[in-house]
Design a protein around this motif. Sequence first.
Motif, PDB file in Angstrom:
ATOM      1  N   PRO A   1       0.786  -1.239   0.000  1.00  0.00           N
ATOM      2  CA  PRO A   1       0.000   0.000   0.000  1.00  0.00           C
ATOM      3  C   PRO A   1       0.822   1.297   0.000  1.00  0.00           C
ATOM      4  O   PRO A   1       0.497   2.229  -0.741  1.00  0.00           O
ATOM      5  N   GLU A   2       1.884   1.361   0.784  1.00  0.00           N
ATOM      6  CA  GLU A   2       2.689   2.588   0.815  1.00  0.00           C
ATOM      7  C   GLU A   2       3.416   2.804  -0.511  1.00  0.00           C
ATOM      8  O   GLU A   2       3.474   3.921  -1.025  1.00  0.00           O
ATOM      9  N   ARG A   3       3.952   1.730  -1.046  1.00  0.00           N
ATOM     10  CA  ARG A   3       4.635   1.838  -2.340  1.00  0.00           C
ATOM     11  C   ARG A   3       3.639   2.191  -3.435  1.00  0.00           C
ATOM     12  O   ARG A   3       3.958   2.949  -4.357  1.00  0.00           O
ATOM     13  N   ALA A   4       2.427   1.648  -3.352  1.00  0.00           N
ATOM     14  CA  ALA A   4       1.394   1.930  -4.363  1.00  0.00           C
ATOM     15  C   ALA A   4       1.125   3.426  -4.445  1.00  0.00           C
ATOM     16  O   ALA A   4       1.042   3.990  -5.542  1.00  0.00           O
TER      17      ALA A   4
ATOM     18  N   ASN B 108      -2.567  -1.910  -8.165  1.00  0.00           N
ATOM     19  CA  ASN B 108      -2.334  -0.801  -9.085  1.00  0.00           C
ATOM     20  C   ASN B 108      -2.661  -1.245 -10.503  1.00  0.00           C
ATOM     21  O   ASN B 108      -2.468  -2.408 -10.859  1.00  0.00           O
ATOM     22  N   THR B 109      -3.130  -0.300 -11.303  1.00  0.00           N
ATOM     23  CA  THR B 109      -3.274  -0.503 -12.736  1.00  0.00           C
ATOM     24  C   THR B 109      -2.121   0.226 -13.412  1.00  0.00           C
ATOM     25  O   THR B 109      -1.888   1.406 -13.141  1.00  0.00           O
TER      26      THR B 109
ATOM     27  N   LEU C 211       7.795  -4.538 -10.837  1.00  0.00           N
ATOM     28  CA  LEU C 211       6.473  -4.562 -10.203  1.00  0.00           C
ATOM     29  C   LEU C 211       5.818  -5.941 -10.302  1.00  0.00           C
ATOM     30  O   LEU C 211       5.087  -6.348  -9.396  1.00  0.00           O
ATOM     31  N   VAL C 212       6.086  -6.676 -11.376  1.00  0.00           N
ATOM     32  CA  VAL C 212       5.622  -8.061 -11.475  1.00  0.00           C
ATOM     33  C   VAL C 212       6.290  -8.884 -10.362  1.00  0.00           C
ATOM     34  O   VAL C 212       5.623  -9.640  -9.650  1.00  0.00           O
ATOM     35  N   ASP C 213       7.597  -8.721 -10.220  1.00  0.00           N
ATOM     36  CA  ASP C 213       8.332  -9.438  -9.169  1.00  0.00           C
ATOM     37  C   ASP C 213       7.777  -9.100  -7.792  1.00  0.00           C
ATOM     38  O   ASP C 213       7.592  -9.981  -6.943  1.00  0.00           O
ATOM     39  N   HIS C 214       7.508  -7.824  -7.569  1.00  0.00           N
ATOM     40  CA  HIS C 214       6.982  -7.355  -6.280  1.00  0.00           C
ATOM     41  C   HIS C 214       5.613  -7.986  -6.006  1.00  0.00           C
ATOM     42  O   HIS C 214       5.364  -8.499  -4.909  1.00  0.00           O
ATOM     43  N   SER C 215       4.745  -7.985  -6.981  1.00  0.00           N
ATOM     44  CA  SER C 215       3.415  -8.569  -6.832  1.00  0.00           C
ATOM     45  C   SER C 215       3.520 -10.064  -6.527  1.00  0.00           C
ATOM     46  O   SER C 215       2.880 -10.582  -5.611  1.00  0.00           O
ATOM     47  N   TYR C 216       4.324 -10.741  -7.309  1.00  0.00           N
ATOM     48  CA  TYR C 216       4.552 -12.181  -7.135  1.00  0.00           C
ATOM     49  C   TYR C 216       5.084 -12.466  -5.720  1.00  0.00           C
ATOM     50  O   TYR C 216       4.566 -13.334  -5.009  1.00  0.00           O
TER      51      TYR C 216
END
Length: 118
Positions: A54-57, A80-81, A95-100
């Motif tokens: 959330p903070e990074r978003a 995030n979109t 960001l893909v890595d972060h989400s994963y």
Amino acid sequence: MNIEEFREYCLTKKGITEEFPFDEHTLVFKVMGKMFALVALERLPSQVNLKCDPERAIKLREEYDGAITSGYHMSKTHWNTIMLAQVPPKLIRELVDHSYDLVVSKFTKKLKAAFDAI
């Protein structure tokens, strides 16, 4: 980065499946059955939804105003979109890595053991 390049990068991850659980136009990437990326194939410009701390978003939305927004049809706090054409490919991969990694970090012990066994 285009949708196909995004897809190819997601598929390099361990434990990944891709499916269409909502409709034939929304591609979802899951790790061990847990969603970490979503692509609306017919939306133009091309965009993806990724889970985010959330903070990074909030920081990303401020820095990439209009190119990264709160998750479309998702939790505005945790997703995030990202407009693929407006964000550097290196950041998209990050960001893909972060989400994963966020999704993997929330695995139960049983799911983590199954993941580690792959």
